[in-house]
Design a protein around this motif. Structure first.
Motif, mmCIF file in Angstrom:
data_model
loop_
_atom_site.group_PDB
_atom_site.id
_atom_site.type_symbol
_atom_site.label_atom_id
_atom_site.label_comp_id
_atom_site.label_asym_id
_atom_site.label_seq_id
_atom_site.Cartn_x
_atom_site.Cartn_y
_atom_site.Cartn_z
ATOM 1 N N VAL A 126 11.914 -22.741 -3.329
ATOM 2 C CA VAL A 126 12.865 -23.522 -4.122
ATOM 3 C C VAL A 126 12.637 -24.997 -3.849
ATOM 4 O O VAL A 126 12.017 -25.381 -2.844
ATOM 5 C CB VAL A 126 14.340 -23.138 -3.812
ATOM 6 C CG1 VAL A 126 14.651 -21.742 -4.309
ATOM 7 C CG2 VAL A 126 14.626 -23.251 -2.319
ATOM 8 N N PHE A 127 13.154 -25.839 -4.726
ATOM 9 C CA PHE A 127 12.951 -27.289 -4.646
ATOM 10 C C PHE A 127 13.684 -27.872 -3.442
ATOM 11 O O PHE A 127 14.881 -27.647 -3.246
ATOM 12 C CB PHE A 127 13.438 -27.926 -5.940
ATOM 13 C CG PHE A 127 13.323 -29.421 -6.003
ATOM 14 C CD1 PHE A 127 12.111 -30.056 -5.740
ATOM 15 C CD2 PHE A 127 14.421 -30.201 -6.337
ATOM 16 C CE1 PHE A 127 12.002 -31.435 -5.805
ATOM 17 C CE2 PHE A 127 14.325 -31.582 -6.412
ATOM 18 C CZ PHE A 127 13.111 -32.200 -6.141
ATOM 19 N N ALA A 128 12.964 -28.675 -2.642
ATOM 20 C CA ALA A 128 13.521 -29.245 -1.415
ATOM 21 C C ALA A 128 14.337 -30.506 -1.662
ATOM 22 O O ALA A 128 15.046 -30.975 -0.769
ATOM 23 C CB ALA A 128 12.388 -29.544 -0.428
ATOM 24 N N ALA A 133 16.221 -36.004 -7.588
ATOM 25 C CA ALA A 133 17.078 -34.841 -7.831
ATOM 26 C C ALA A 133 17.408 -34.163 -6.502
ATOM 27 O O ALA A 133 16.612 -34.188 -5.561
ATOM 28 C CB ALA A 133 16.369 -33.864 -8.764
ATOM 29 N N PRO A 134 18.592 -33.523 -6.389
ATOM 30 C CA PRO A 134 19.020 -32.911 -5.123
ATOM 31 C C PRO A 134 18.320 -31.592 -4.805
ATOM 32 O O PRO A 134 17.714 -30.969 -5.670
ATOM 33 C CB PRO A 134 20.516 -32.687 -5.354
ATOM 34 C CG PRO A 134 20.635 -32.489 -6.829
ATOM 35 C CD PRO A 134 19.622 -33.420 -7.436
ATOM 36 N N ARG A 135 18.450 -31.175 -3.547
ATOM 37 C CA ARG A 135 17.926 -29.895 -3.043
ATOM 38 C C ARG A 135 18.577 -28.738 -3.824
ATOM 39 O O ARG A 135 19.771 -28.750 -4.108
ATOM 40 C CB ARG A 135 18.271 -29.806 -1.560
ATOM 41 C CG ARG A 135 17.829 -28.560 -0.818
ATOM 42 C CD ARG A 135 18.345 -28.723 0.609
ATOM 43 N NE ARG A 135 18.163 -27.536 1.439
ATOM 44 C CZ ARG A 135 17.215 -27.409 2.366
ATOM 45 N NH1 ARG A 135 16.364 -28.399 2.573
ATOM 46 N NH2 ARG A 135 17.132 -26.322 3.109
ATOM 47 N N ASP A 136 17.793 -27.725 -4.153
ATOM 48 C CA ASP A 136 18.289 -26.640 -4.995
ATOM 49 C C ASP A 136 18.899 -25.519 -4.140
ATOM 50 O O ASP A 136 18.334 -24.426 -4.004
ATOM 51 C CB ASP A 136 17.157 -26.102 -5.871
ATOM 52 C CG ASP A 136 17.653 -25.131 -6.938
ATOM 53 O OD1 ASP A 136 18.883 -25.060 -7.141
ATOM 54 O OD2 ASP A 136 16.808 -24.462 -7.563
ATOM 55 N N GLU A 137 20.072 -25.782 -3.596
ATOM 56 C CA GLU A 137 20.747 -24.783 -2.773
ATOM 57 C C GLU A 137 21.220 -23.605 -3.630
ATOM 58 O O GLU A 137 21.246 -22.456 -3.181
ATOM 59 C CB GLU A 137 21.952 -25.417 -2.061
ATOM 60 C CG GLU A 137 21.588 -26.499 -1.057
ATOM 61 C CD GLU A 137 20.908 -25.954 0.194
ATOM 62 O OE1 GLU A 137 20.606 -24.744 0.226
ATOM 63 O OE2 GLU A 137 20.659 -26.755 1.123
ATOM 64 N N GLU A 138 21.586 -23.899 -4.867
ATOM 65 C CA GLU A 138 22.053 -22.858 -5.767
ATOM 66 C C GLU A 138 20.961 -21.837 -6.047
ATOM 67 O O GLU A 138 21.191 -20.622 -6.044
ATOM 68 C CB GLU A 138 22.548 -23.487 -7.074
ATOM 69 C CG GLU A 138 23.286 -22.522 -7.967
ATOM 70 C CD GLU A 138 23.767 -23.177 -9.262
ATOM 71 O OE1 GLU A 138 24.789 -22.751 -9.797
ATOM 72 O OE2 GLU A 138 23.096 -24.123 -9.731
#
Length: 885
Positions: A126-128, A133-138
């Protein structure tokens, strides 16, 4: 893990998503429409760009398909186990419908339930996050909830987990990997590592942003999901290999190559590389030529990429000893065996695809042979001079003269340890383009710099109303002087005018655009040509004859009625002609191109041989019969699918929108066509074929005229006939028999003349046999009969050689200050060393000329009659040296 064939994999993908409410939207052309700044569709989402940006898709918000794509940015890597230039993307999309939760769940179900993977062997990235853009916690959360193990989730930077084209929809992505049962290669081992432990399976892109041309990001109106899996890669992996060339997409071709070369795939690294390049490039070539865009090889844009692929395949084919027919066989395997079911248009258009392919192979075979010879000369010269680089002008010379692609020059030079001055090549290319621009047409000059229209409001578009009217009143929305947008054009100025509604037809589909005028008050703008401009605009190109025109002026746009009518006659006649040709020559006739203006029509069609006079006559008669039948010409707008059901003929390679115009001429002709037509076939008047000729292998061209131009044609023929009859002192009715009589008389006179010339030549020689001399045991006869032409000398030489029995005959004759020389030698003289061809080369120099020939016969010409005696002496000298006297 389950095994699949390529057909099974395509079917499983679509069925999986259709069961979850998705609609299969089918594939579109491989060739990009240009809206994304690339030549080809390089991703499954690319054709859906408008819908990802918020436009409503007619088939809903959940879509899926299998889309062919072409990427050549890493063409130098093709030849390994995984890289290909054509590939298929298994795609699914949510257009503002579901988002990350459903997407992650369905990807896991696909991996485990359809493909048979287990969770222990699955990983996801996932994107860090970064400054944009923010970290992709979702994304990480939903991957874990779907079934992925928390320890197998990896956060990677934008270079690994951010997806988007040059501009347009983009966002964080999440890739899925298979984890092999091998130890880590080190502490940093993970997805993206090239040790082989992690194999990428698919990718889910969460499109939340739009990237603009200035690089900035803004949130999309709707959140979309773009899922893409590479068919070739997943197919190979599911079948236990990482080599895509060991799947059913390539196995039949590899078996053919093995059988016809004696090679074994995988045994020799370099040979295997060539086998892969041939297979990949020929597959992509077949797909591009067979695509709905019907791409053909050229020296620009997408056509140049196609040409490069074919020519690279040829070169690697030569390394394996392949001829062009071997490459054609490979193309047939792809069309029939590999993609026969999944891409039926390849089989349907097999003849047209093979025609284009063979033409290009023939062109390049010749170019390669000549180009390689020149390349060898250049390489030898560089080696001799101790240089390490091929200069740009030499590289461009190979490209421009022999069609030798720069990439091929780079490749061959690299193999020889040389570099190529690419910057110098580009400079030479630009210089050629500059010269071409200086010689371009009036309208091309005014519309060449299309970037001048970039600043126009996107709302400025043009609607064509000319199907129903030839006059339209409207506001001038934009003006260009050819180099920039301007607010005004004054008397004498050339430019392009744009309006919202226009009756002027723009050049398209082979039909030349309208001419006419734009008027207001006492001002007049003469429209010399009408062209299509970017952004759905129509440009009226011409010159201000009086007054001035400004943006926002209201003016009347008037099409030249007679010009339009004559063009319509030629256009509609072409429809009748195509059907006539299919009736006379067979259903295999297909349009390859056409052109119509107010003077003529030109129609190119596929056919393997020249038409006979009888076939031309039949086709012409059929067209004229349909004209006399006064068939009503009906035009109806319908969906492309509806049009296909009517049996309407479509031009292979033409790109059509969702709605098309179907033109019916009675029950005789039904075609898809956007051009302008007559109302009834009787409006055409008359039809006359002027010529039929070949323009390429398997492509014929007919040129014809209609209406009053037919009358003009026959008036010209009548004038010619009358003048010929007058010159021959005959009448038109008796001219044919009179010419036959004259030809007979001419033949008799020529025969008599030849006899007199032969007698005169003999008389001029006198008792020439008294002049025979012997040199080294070989008789030599030299004579110079005056005023005898080359034919006469040859006849005289044969006669004298017979009289001489054995020896050499040298004859020289001066005719109108020019010298003719013939030398002949008998078999006995040749056996002793005499050689007429070698002798004449030296003799001819004495009379200021050159020539050559065989040992027994040679001829030459010269301009220096004063050297006659020197030439005779040289003949004696040369014969002495030849026979060793």
């Amino acid at each position: 893990m389950k095994q699949f064939t390529s057909d099974e994999l395509r079917k499983a993908w679509k069925e999986f998503y259709e069961a979850r409410g998705h609609v299969d939207v089918g594939a579109v052309s491989l060739v990009s429409d240009g809206s994304t700044g690339v030549l080809f569709n390089v991703a499954g989402m690319q054709p859906l760009m408008p819908y990802l940006l918020g436009q409503k898709h007619p088939k809903g918000t959940r879509l899926c398909n299998v889309q062919g794509c072409v990427r050549t940015n890493d063409i130098d890597s093709v030849g390994d186990k995984s890289h290909v230039t054509f590939f298929e993307m298994l795609g699914s999309w949510s257009l503002g419908d579901y988002f990350k939760k459903e997407r992650c769940q369905w990807s896991y179900e696909l991996l485990t339930e359809v493909f048979g993977f287990d969770a222990d062997h699955l990983a996801a990235t996932v994107f860090a996050g970064d400054e944009n853009a923010p970290r992709d916690e979702e994304g990480a959360k939903y991957r874990i909830e779907s079934g992925f193990k928390k320890e197998n989730i990896y956060y990677l930077p934008a270079k690994d987990n951010w997806w988007g084209l040059e501009y347009g929809p983009c966002g964080p992505d999440s890739e899925m990997f298979y984890i092999a049962d091998v130890p880590d290669c080190g502490p940093d081992c993970g997805p993206g590592c090239d040790c082989g432990k992690y194999t990428e399976l698919g990718n889910d892109v969460f499109m939340q942003y739009e990237k603009h041309k200035d690089g900035s990001l803004t949130p999309l109106k709707q959140k979309n999901v773009d899922t893409g899996w590479g068919l070739e890669r997943i197919l190979a992996f599911l079948n236990g290999t990482k080599d895509v060339y060991k799947t059913d997409l390539f196995i039949p071709v590899m078996e053919y190559i093995e059988k016809n070369t004696g090679l074994k795939y995988g045994e020799d690294e370099e040979k295997t590389r060539s086998m892969r390049i041939i297979a990949d490039h020929m597959r992509t070539a077949v797909m591009l030529i067979g695509d709905e865009a019907h791409l053909i090889p050229s020296n620009a844009g997408a056509g140049y990429v196609l040409r490069r692929l074919i020519r690279r395949a040829v070169r690697h084919g030569r390394l394996l000893g392949f001829k062009k027919e071997n490459l054609v066989d490979i193309a047939v395997i792809f069309m029939q065996k590999v993609y026969g079911e999944s891409y039926p248009r390849l089989k349907d258009n097999r003849a047209a695809i093979l025609l284009e392919l063979r033409n290009e192979l023939i062109r390049f075979e010749s170019a390669l042979e000549n180009g390689m010879k020149e390349m060898e000369k250049i390489l030898e010269r560089k080696k001799k001079d101790g240089e390490s680089a091929i200069d740009g002008r030499s590289a461009f010379y190979l490209y421009d003269t022999f069609g030798f692609p720069l990439e091929l020059t780079l490749e061959i030079a690299g193999e020889k340890g040389l570099t190529v001055d690419e910057e110098g090549f580009e400079k030479a290319m630009e210089e050629q383009k500059r010269k071409a621009r200086e010689n371009q047409s009036f309208s091309a000059e005014l519309t060449n710099n299309l970037s001048v229209y970039d600043g126009l409001d996107e709302k400025i578009k043009s609607e064509f109303t000319g199907y129903d009217t030839l006059t339209e009143k409207g506001e001038i929305l934009a003006i260009s002087d050819g180099s920039a947008l301007t607010d005004i054009l004054t008397q004498g100025m050339e430019g392009t005018v744009i309006t919202g509604k226009t009756p002027f037809y723009a050049t398209m589909g082979g039909q030349k655009g309208d001419k006419g005028r734009i008027v207001k008050d006492d001002a007049e703008f003469e429209v010399l040509e009408t062209v299509k401009l970017p952004g759905d605009r129509i440009g009226h190109v011409g010159v201000v004859r009086s007054g001035e025109f400004k943006v926002s002026d209201t003016a009347t746009f008037e099409v030249d009625r007679m010009y339009r009518m004559n063009t319509c006659r030629n256009h509609s006649a072409t429809h009748l002609l195509q059907q006539a040709l299919r009736s006379v020559l067979g259903e295999g006739v297909e349009q390859q191109g056409s052109y119509q203006d107010e003077l003529r029509t030109r129609f190119d069609f596929s056919y393997s041989s020249a038409m006979t006079a009888e076939e031309i006559k039949k086709a012409e008669k059929l067209v004229n019969e349909k004209i006399q039948e006064d068939l009503k010409v009906n035009t109806k707008v319908m969906s492309l699918e509806e049009a296909k059901k009517t049996g309407a003929m479509a031009l292979f390679g033409e790109k059509y929108g969702e709605d098309v115009r179907v033109v019916n001429m009675g029950d005789w002709s039904v075609e898809l066509c956007g051009g302008t037509q007559v109302k009834n076939t009787s409006d055409i008047g008359f039809f006359k074929i002027l010529s039929e000729s070949g323009i390429a292998a398997g492509v014929r061209r007919i040129e014809a005229v209609t209406g009053s131009n037919v009358i003009s044609y026959y008036e010209g023929v009548e004038d010619t006939l009358n003048n010929a009859a007058k010159t021959a002192k005959s009448t038109p009715q008796e001219l044919s028999s009179h010419i036959e009589k004259l030809m007979k008389e001419i033949k008799e006179l020529k025969s008599e003349n030849e006899s007199l010339k032969a007698k005169a030549a003999k008389d001029a020689l006198g008792n020439v046999m008294d002049n025979v001399q012997e040199i080294g045991g070989v008789k030599l006869l030299i004579a110079d009969p005056g005023g005898v032409d080359m034919n006469g000398l040859r006849d005289l030489s044969d006669e004298l050689k017979t009289k001489l029995s054995e020896g050499v005959v040298v004859l020289l004759s001066v005719v109108s200050d020019k010298v003719n020389v013939v030398i002949s030698a008998t078999e006995g003289a040749i056996a002793k060393g005499a050689h007429a061809g070698n002798m004449i080369r030296e003799v001819a120099k004495c009379v200021g000329g050159g020539g050559g020939g065989r040992p027994n016969m040679a001829q030459a010409g010269g301009k220096n009659a004063a050297g006659l005696e020197e030439a005779k002496a040289k003949a004696v000298e040369i014969l002495k040296s030849q026979v060793g006297a």
